[in-house]
Design a protein around this motif. Structure first.
Motif, PDB file in Angstrom:
ATOM      1  N   ASP A  83      -2.682  -2.552  -4.149  1.00 29.05           N
ATOM      2  CA  ASP A  83      -3.183  -1.192  -3.880  1.00 29.05           C
ATOM      3  C   ASP A  83      -3.212  -0.385  -5.178  1.00 29.05           C
ATOM      4  O   ASP A  83      -2.997  -0.928  -6.254  1.00 29.05           O
ATOM      5  CB  ASP A  83      -2.408  -0.514  -2.740  1.00 29.05           C
ATOM      6  N   GLU A  84      -3.504   0.905  -5.035  1.00 31.66           N
ATOM      7  CA  GLU A  84      -3.573   1.761  -6.215  1.00 31.66           C
ATOM      8  C   GLU A  84      -2.155   2.039  -6.708  1.00 31.66           C
ATOM      9  O   GLU A  84      -1.219   2.131  -5.903  1.00 31.66           O
ATOM     10  CB  GLU A  84      -4.272   3.080  -5.867  1.00 31.66           C
ATOM     11  N   ALA A  85      -2.013   2.214  -8.026  1.00 26.86           N
ATOM     12  CA  ALA A  85      -0.684   2.387  -8.619  1.00 26.86           C
ATOM     13  C   ALA A  85       0.057   3.596  -8.056  1.00 26.86           C
ATOM     14  O   ALA A  85       1.282   3.612  -8.018  1.00 26.86           O
ATOM     15  CB  ALA A  85      -0.812   2.510 -10.133  1.00 26.86           C
ATOM     16  N   ASN A  86      -0.682   4.612  -7.619  1.00 26.80           N
ATOM     17  CA  ASN A  86      -0.014   5.816  -7.097  1.00 26.80           C
ATOM     18  C   ASN A  86      -0.082   5.883  -5.570  1.00 26.80           C
ATOM     19  O   ASN A  86       0.087   6.951  -4.984  1.00 26.80           O
ATOM     20  CB  ASN A  86      -0.627   7.070  -7.717  1.00 26.80           C
ATOM     21  N   GLY A  87      -0.327   4.748  -4.923  1.00 26.69           N
ATOM     22  CA  GLY A  87      -0.427   4.708  -3.461  1.00 26.69           C
ATOM     23  C   GLY A  87       0.897   5.061  -2.793  1.00 26.69           C
ATOM     24  O   GLY A  87       1.951   5.084  -3.423  1.00 26.69           O
ATOM     25  N   VAL A  88       0.816   5.340  -1.500  1.00 30.18           N
ATOM     26  CA  VAL A  88       1.995   5.730  -0.726  1.00 30.18           C
ATOM     27  C   VAL A  88       2.894   4.506  -0.525  1.00 30.18           C
ATOM     28  O   VAL A  88       2.411   3.398  -0.312  1.00 30.18           O
ATOM     29  CB  VAL A  88       1.552   6.283   0.655  1.00 30.18           C
ATOM     30  N   LEU A  89       4.207   4.717  -0.588  1.00 29.01           N
ATOM     31  CA  LEU A  89       5.150   3.635  -0.298  1.00 29.01           C
ATOM     32  C   LEU A  89       5.641   3.771   1.130  1.00 29.01           C
ATOM     33  O   LEU A  89       5.741   4.873   1.666  1.00 29.01           O
ATOM     34  CB  LEU A  89       6.350   3.706  -1.253  1.00 29.01           C
ATOM     35  N   VAL A  90       5.929   2.641   1.755  1.00 34.83           N
ATOM     36  CA  VAL A  90       6.469   2.651   3.114  1.00 34.83           C
ATOM     37  C   VAL A  90       7.816   1.923   3.083  1.00 34.83           C
ATOM     38  O   VAL A  90       8.111   1.210   2.120  1.00 34.83           O
ATOM     39  CB  VAL A  90       5.496   1.992   4.125  1.00 34.83           C
ATOM     40  N   PRO A  91       8.654   2.112   4.115  1.00 31.03           N
ATOM     41  CA  PRO A  91       9.930   1.387   4.134  1.00 31.03           C
ATOM     42  C   PRO A  91       9.707  -0.120   3.993  1.00 31.03           C
ATOM     43  O   PRO A  91       8.685  -0.640   4.462  1.00 31.03           O
ATOM     44  CB  PRO A  91      10.510   1.729   5.515  1.00 31.03           C
ATOM     45  N   HIS A  92      10.636  -0.802   3.349  1.00 26.78           N
ATOM     46  CA  HIS A  92      10.610  -2.249   3.102  1.00 26.78           C
ATOM     47  C   HIS A  92       9.667  -2.654   1.975  1.00 26.78           C
ATOM     48  O   HIS A  92       9.373  -3.826   1.825  1.00 26.78           O
ATOM     49  CB  HIS A  92      10.272  -3.047   4.373  1.00 26.78           C
ATOM     50  N   ASP A  93       9.170  -1.700   1.195  1.00 22.74           N
ATOM     51  CA  ASP A  93       8.442  -2.049  -0.040  1.00 22.74           C
ATOM     52  C   ASP A  93       9.521  -2.277  -1.097  1.00 22.74           C
ATOM     53  O   ASP A  93      10.063  -1.328  -1.652  1.00 22.74           O
ATOM     54  CB  ASP A  93       7.525  -0.900  -0.484  1.00 22.74           C
ATOM     55  N   HIS A  94       9.860  -3.528  -1.376  1.00 18.35           N
ATOM     56  CA  HIS A  94      11.050  -3.813  -2.189  1.00 18.35           C
ATOM     57  C   HIS A  94      10.770  -3.986  -3.673  1.00 18.35           C
ATOM     58  O   HIS A  94      11.605  -3.667  -4.501  1.00 18.35           O
ATOM     59  CB  HIS A  94      11.748  -5.075  -1.671  1.00 18.35           C
ATOM     60  N   ILE A  95       9.605  -4.535  -4.008  1.00 18.56           N
ATOM     61  CA  ILE A  95       9.314  -4.791  -5.427  1.00 18.56           C
ATOM     62  C   ILE A  95       7.894  -4.332  -5.721  1.00 18.56           C
ATOM     63  O   ILE A  95       6.955  -4.627  -4.977  1.00 18.56           O
ATOM     64  CB  ILE A  95       9.499  -6.292  -5.766  1.00 18.56           C
ATOM     65  N   LEU A  96       7.747  -3.576  -6.809  1.00 22.64           N
ATOM     66  CA  LEU A  96       6.435  -3.079  -7.216  1.00 22.64           C
ATOM     67  C   LEU A  96       6.118  -3.635  -8.596  1.00 22.64           C
ATOM     68  O   LEU A  96       6.935  -3.529  -9.510  1.00 22.64           O
ATOM     69  CB  LEU A  96       6.441  -1.546  -7.280  1.00 22.64           C
ATOM     70  N   GLN A 100      -2.069  -3.276 -15.612  1.00 24.05           N
ATOM     71  CA  GLN A 100      -2.679  -2.345 -16.563  1.00 24.05           C
ATOM     72  C   GLN A 100      -3.986  -1.760 -16.059  1.00 24.05           C
ATOM     73  O   GLN A 100      -4.494  -0.815 -16.642  1.00 24.05           O
ATOM     74  CB  GLN A 100      -2.851  -3.037 -17.912  1.00 24.05           C
ATOM     75  N   ASN A 101      -4.531  -2.303 -14.969  1.00 25.04           N
ATOM     76  CA  ASN A 101      -5.782  -1.756 -14.434  1.00 25.04           C
ATOM     77  C   ASN A 101      -5.531  -0.672 -13.390  1.00 25.04           C
ATOM     78  O   ASN A 101      -6.396  -0.404 -12.565  1.00 25.04           O
ATOM     79  CB  ASN A 101      -6.648  -2.874 -13.849  1.00 25.04           C
ATOM     80  N   ASN A 102      -4.330  -0.073 -13.411  1.00 24.22           N
ATOM     81  CA  ASN A 102      -3.992   1.009 -12.491  1.00 24.22           C
ATOM     82  C   ASN A 102      -3.863   0.561 -11.049  1.00 24.22           C
ATOM     83  O   ASN A 102      -3.925   1.366 -10.131  1.00 24.22           O
ATOM     84  CB  ASN A 102      -5.002   2.159 -12.565  1.00 24.22           C
ATOM     85  N   ARG A 103      -3.681  -0.730 -10.851  1.00 25.73           N
ATOM     86  CA  ARG A 103      -3.346  -1.223  -9.525  1.00 25.73           C
ATOM     87  C   ARG A 103      -1.908  -1.699  -9.560  1.00 25.73           C
ATOM     88  O   ARG A 103      -1.324  -1.886 -10.625  1.00 25.73           O
ATOM     89  CB  ARG A 103      -4.259  -2.382  -9.129  1.00 25.73           C
ATOM     90  N   ARG A 104      -1.393  -1.906  -8.356  1.00 30.93           N
ATOM     91  CA  ARG A 104      -0.049  -2.467  -8.309  1.00 30.93           C
ATOM     92  C   ARG A 104       0.002  -3.496  -7.188  1.00 30.93           C
ATOM     93  O   ARG A 104      -0.765  -3.439  -6.223  1.00 30.93           O
ATOM     94  CB  ARG A 104       0.997  -1.365  -8.104  1.00 30.93           C
ATOM     95  N   LEU A 105       0.942  -4.418  -7.338  1.00 34.60           N
ATOM     96  CA  LEU A 105       1.200  -5.416  -6.307  1.00 34.60           C
ATOM     97  C   LEU A 105       2.505  -4.998  -5.647  1.00 34.60           C
ATOM     98  O   LEU A 105       3.512  -4.800  -6.313  1.00 34.60           O
ATOM     99  CB  LEU A 105       1.330  -6.785  -6.971  1.00 34.60           C
ATOM    100  N   ARG A 106       2.428  -4.837  -4.334  1.00 32.87           N
ATOM    101  CA  ARG A 106       3.559  -4.314  -3.578  1.00 32.87           C
ATOM    102  C   ARG A 106       4.135  -5.446  -2.740  1.00 32.87           C
ATOM    103  O   ARG A 106       3.416  -6.053  -1.947  1.00 32.87           O
ATOM    104  CB  ARG A 106       3.000  -3.201  -2.680  1.00 32.87           C
ATOM    105  N   TYR A 107       5.415  -5.761  -2.938  1.00 40.61           N
ATOM    106  CA  TYR A 107       6.063  -6.787  -2.120  1.00 40.61           C
ATOM    107  C   TYR A 107       6.812  -6.101  -0.984  1.00 40.61           C
ATOM    108  O   TYR A 107       7.782  -5.378  -1.195  1.00 40.61           O
ATOM    109  CB  TYR A 107       7.031  -7.638  -2.948  1.00 40.61           C
ATOM    110  N   HIS A 108       6.335  -6.340   0.233  1.00 42.78           N
ATOM    111  CA  HIS A 108       6.843  -5.677   1.430  1.00 42.78           C
ATOM    112  C   HIS A 108       7.489  -6.751   2.304  1.00 42.78           C
ATOM    113  O   HIS A 108       6.861  -7.770   2.582  1.00 42.78           O
ATOM    114  CB  HIS A 108       5.646  -5.022   2.136  1.00 42.78           C
ATOM    115  N   ASP A 109       8.738  -6.553   2.723  1.00 45.69           N
ATOM    116  CA  ASP A 109       9.419  -7.625   3.472  1.00 45.69           C
ATOM    117  C   ASP A 109      10.545  -7.061   4.335  1.00 45.69           C
ATOM    118  O   ASP A 109      11.687  -6.959   3.891  1.00 45.69           O
ATOM    119  CB  ASP A 109       9.967  -8.664   2.481  1.00 45.69           C
ATOM    120  N   PRO A 110      10.243  -6.714   5.613  1.00 45.86           N
ATOM    121  CA  PRO A 110      11.273  -6.111   6.473  1.00 45.86           C
ATOM    122  C   PRO A 110      12.529  -6.972   6.618  1.00 45.86           C
ATOM    123  O   PRO A 110      13.629  -6.455   6.617  1.00 45.86           O
ATOM    124  CB  PRO A 110      10.559  -5.949   7.824  1.00 45.86           C
ATOM    125  N   ARG A 111      12.371  -8.304   6.744  1.00 50.92           N
ATOM    126  CA  ARG A 111      13.564  -9.123   7.003  1.00 50.92           C
ATOM    127  C   ARG A 111      14.215  -9.669   5.741  1.00 50.92           C
ATOM    128  O   ARG A 111      15.275 -10.252   5.799  1.00 50.92           O
ATOM    129  CB  ARG A 111      13.219 -10.243   7.992  1.00 50.92           C
TER     130      ARG A 111
END
Ligand SMILES: [Zn+2]
Length: 270
Positions: A83-96, A100-111
């Motif tokens: 998603d976009e680097a300044n996107g909203v975070l939600v619970p269980h987003d553990h690693i961002l 350099q292209n202003n995107r980010r990879l969000r690792y989301h894992d409830p368990r």
């Protein structure tokens, strides 16, 4: 739990966003995954350019410009989302992982059964003890024969053993055995070469077809851009207890052992 087709779908969906991108910053918000994220993880990944995306079994491997790889396993409920680097975070987003292209990879894992590490590919994969890749030429009748002889385990357990074949879980083991016409609780050692041949062919057919359908979205699987897969509509036995067999109309049976359900058609599978 994402299996080989889902992990491959994620890899393909992420590839165009990641290849050639340099990691600008890494934020570990929650290190307590299946194994704790190593203290040096962020430092090892920062500044590195992603040159390659690969998959081994249910593991993603991102090749870096310093010969190391970034290894990701999604566990039960892990998701990797671009998603976009300044996107909203939600619970269980553990690693961002910010690119350099202003995107980010969000690792989301409830368990939090996932795994994340950076290291030499050979060291990391050796520790995983993975068996053959089912879509490679390594999975043959001869190979399966050596693994099933004198094995009292059921054929379903054997197919799901990551040390025998890497990447198959409950969904695809059930589907493969339906296509092969083999009862999931058959002791592996009772299967002859002819039945093993049907299992090897069904394994390759089912996994290829599921990848073409971009995986199965049973509970919450999404690819790296948030799109669901469509193979769930083609499932023949998994999650279809009581529904008529697509081939013979006999109701599909389910039996649960240790929290895992097996599904089969009592008429089509022996
Ligand atoms: Zn049937």
């Amino acid at each position: 739990m994402p299996e080989l087709p889902e992990v491959e779908t994620i890899r393909r969906s992420l590839e165009r966003f990641l290849l050639g991108q340099t990691v600008a910053r890494v934020e570990v918000r929650e290190p307590r995954l299946r194994q704790p994220v190593a203290p040096g993880f962020a430092q090892l990944l920062t500044g590195r350019t992603i040159q390659q995306t690969k998959r081994r079994g249910k593991y993603l491997l991102f090749g870096l410009d310093n010969q190391l790889v970034w290894l990701v396993h999604l566990g039960m409920t892990g998701r990797l989302i671009v998603d976009e680097a300044n996107g909203v975070l939600v619970p269980h987003d553990h690693i961002l992982v910010f690119l350099q292209n202003n995107r980010r990879l969000r690792y989301h894992d409830p368990r939090r059964f996932g795994l994340m590490a950076v290291g030499a590919e050979r060291d990391l994969t050796a520790r995983l003890g993975l068996g053959v890749e089912p879509l490679s030429s390594d999975l043959t009748v001869d190979y399966l024969w050596t693994k099933t002889q004198r094995s009292r385990r059921t054929i379903k357990d054997l197919l799901m053993d990551q040390g025998v074949i890497a990447g198959i879980g409950n969904i695809y083991a059930s589907e493969i055995l339906f296509r092969a016409g083999v009862w999931p609780f058959r002791p592996a050692e009772t299967l002859g070469v002819e039945a093993l041949g049907r299992i090897v062919r069904a394994t390759k057919t089912v996994l290829r077809e599921a990848i073409r359908c971009r995986g199965s979205s049973i509970s919450d699987f999404r690819d790296g851009e948030g799109n669901p897969g469509s193979f769930q509509a083609r499932l023949c036995v998994y999650d279809r207890a009581g529904l008529p067999c697509r081939r013979c109309r006999t109701p599909i049976q389910r039996e649960t052992h240790g929290g895992r359900s097996a599904y089969w058609c009592p008429h089509c599978q022996r």
